[in-house]
Design an enzyme around this catalytic site. Structure first.
Site, short mmCIF file in Angstrom:
data_model
loop_
_atom_site.label_atom_id
_atom_site.label_comp_id
_atom_site.label_asym_id
_atom_site.label_seq_id
_atom_site.Cartn_x
_atom_site.Cartn_y
_atom_site.Cartn_z
N HIS A 54 0.84 -1.21 0.00
CA HIS A 54 0.00 0.00 0.00
C HIS A 54 0.87 1.25 0.00
O HIS A 54 2.10 1.16 0.15
CB HIS A 54 -0.99 -0.01 1.17
CG HIS A 54 -0.39 0.01 2.54
ND1 HIS A 54 0.40 -1.02 3.03
CD2 HIS A 54 -0.45 0.93 3.53
CE1 HIS A 54 0.76 -0.74 4.26
NE2 HIS A 54 0.28 0.44 4.59
N HIS A 56 1.33 3.92 1.95
CA HIS A 56 1.91 4.63 3.10
C HIS A 56 3.44 4.62 3.02
O HIS A 56 4.06 3.64 2.60
CB HIS A 56 1.45 4.00 4.43
CG HIS A 56 -0.01 4.26 4.70
ND1 HIS A 56 -0.76 3.50 5.57
CD2 HIS A 56 -0.85 5.21 4.21
CE1 HIS A 56 -2.00 3.96 5.60
NE2 HIS A 56 -2.07 5.00 4.79
N ASP A 58 5.90 4.25 4.99
CA ASP A 58 6.74 3.23 5.63
C ASP A 58 6.67 1.88 4.91
O ASP A 58 7.30 0.91 5.33
CB ASP A 58 6.40 3.08 7.12
CG ASP A 58 4.95 2.69 7.38
OD1 ASP A 58 4.07 3.10 6.61
OD2 ASP A 58 4.70 1.97 8.36
N HIS A 59 5.95 1.85 3.80
CA HIS A 59 5.90 0.65 2.95
C HIS A 59 6.38 0.95 1.53
O HIS A 59 7.11 0.17 0.94
CB HIS A 59 4.48 0.07 2.94
CG HIS A 59 4.06 -0.40 4.30
ND1 HIS A 59 4.13 -1.71 4.69
CD2 HIS A 59 3.60 0.28 5.38
CE1 HIS A 59 3.73 -1.83 5.96
NE2 HIS A 59 3.40 -0.62 6.39
N HIS A 112 -7.67 -0.47 5.25
CA HIS A 112 -6.57 0.35 5.76
C HIS A 112 -6.26 1.43 4.73
O HIS A 112 -6.17 2.61 5.07
CB HIS A 112 -5.35 -0.54 6.02
CG HIS A 112 -4.20 0.18 6.66
ND1 HIS A 112 -4.26 0.68 7.95
CD2 HIS A 112 -2.96 0.48 6.20
CE1 HIS A 112 -3.10 1.26 8.24
NE2 HIS A 112 -2.30 1.16 7.19
N ASP A 135 -0.54 -4.05 5.96
CA ASP A 135 -1.21 -3.53 7.16
C ASP A 135 -2.71 -3.85 7.17
O ASP A 135 -3.50 -3.17 7.83
CB ASP A 135 -1.01 -2.01 7.27
CG ASP A 135 0.42 -1.64 7.66
OD1 ASP A 135 1.25 -2.55 7.81
OD2 ASP A 135 0.69 -0.43 7.80
N HIS A 174 4.23 -5.29 10.26
CA HIS A 174 4.77 -4.73 11.50
C HIS A 174 4.86 -5.78 12.60
O HIS A 174 4.07 -6.72 12.64
CB HIS A 174 3.88 -3.59 12.02
CG HIS A 174 3.88 -2.37 11.17
ND1 HIS A 174 4.75 -1.32 11.36
CD2 HIS A 174 3.11 -2.03 10.10
CE1 HIS A 174 4.50 -0.38 10.45
NE2 HIS A 174 3.52 -0.79 9.67
#
Length: 258
Positions: A54, A56, A58-59, A112, A135, A174
């Site tokens: 996705h 975001h 941090d991905h 998400h 996530d 995570h």
């Protein structure tokens, strides 16, 4: 098929999927590209493409950099998720192959984010099964409904991912497992599977080991968000339907101080 964990940032995981016959590899959510390339070199693999779950940061935040570092690398991402650096958009049902033996099926698992993709990875014999859930599905938890609804998360977790074979290994984005299981016990205080898994997860973390992977079977046993079809779980949270229970448990988790 070999899967390597690559810890990134504070609590993220990237994963390298290796076809051992050809030594070709793919990487899931390579937010720290230099780490990923070091692992690729250590394992003498040829990095072919990126699977982004996705948008975001941090991905997907390492995608532009990994394109610079590995000229010609493909970056797969959900067609409606506006993934940074994406070269090849995927939709539910799209397949990609890796090396000689590995097939990767894209599963649209929104809530998400609206275009979140989970990647279901199988070998030729159908004996080695894994799903990379970003996530959407965590071990004993799920992602916040930032761009979706309880209905969508129910569909993503309990229908789409829940219909995969029970032994399928679950690799999520995570290391949240201990907190998730602590919360799960507040929903089902008498669930022995949750208590046992929490004790195990705490031991793993004490010695610096990951709690991932889980399996779809284990998630049905200890993840409250995947147990919302059960009348006893609905009763525990005062709800009459799976979707209502999903919404209620997510609200409780959002407000849980843990």
């Amino acid at each position: 098929m070999k899967v390597l964990h690559i810890p990134c940032l504070d609590d993220n995981y990237s994963y390298m999927i290796i076809d051992e016959t050809t030594k070709e590899a793919a990487v899931v959510d390579p937010v720290e590209p230099h780490k990923v390339l070091r692992v690729a070199q250590e394992n003498e693999v040829d990095l072919k493409f990126v699977l982004t779950t996705h948008h975001h940061w941090d991905h997907a935040g390492g995608n532009d950099k990994i394109k610079q570092l590995v000229p010609g690398i493909k970056i797969y991402g959900g067609s409606v998720d506006n993934v940074r650096g994406c070269t090849d958009k995927v939709e539910n049902g799209d397949r990609v192959s890796l090396g000689a033996d590995i097939s990767i099926l894209s599963l649209h698992t929104p809530a998400h984010t609206k275009g979140h993709i989970s990647y279901y990875v199988t070998d030729k014999e159908g004996e080695d099964l894994a799903v990379f859930t970003g996530d959407t599905l965590f071990i004993a938890g799920c992602g916040k409904f930032f761009e979706g609804t309880a209905e969508q998360m129910y569909q993503s977790l309990c229908v789409t991912l829940g219909s995969l074979p029970k032994p399928t290994r679950v690799y999520c984005g995570h290391e949240y497992t201990v907190k998730n299981l602590q919360f799960a016990l507040t929903v089902e205080p008498d669930n022995v599977k949750i208590a046992e898994k929490l004790a195990w997860a705490e031991r793993q973390r004490r010695v610096g080991l990951p709690t991932i992977p889980s399996t779809i079977q284990e998630e049905f046993e200890s993840n409250p968000f995947m147990r919302v079809d059960l009348p006893e779980v609905q009763d525990k949270v005062g709800c009459k339907s799976p979707v209502e229970a999903m919404r209620e448990i997510r609200q409780r988790k959002d407000n849980w101080k843990g």
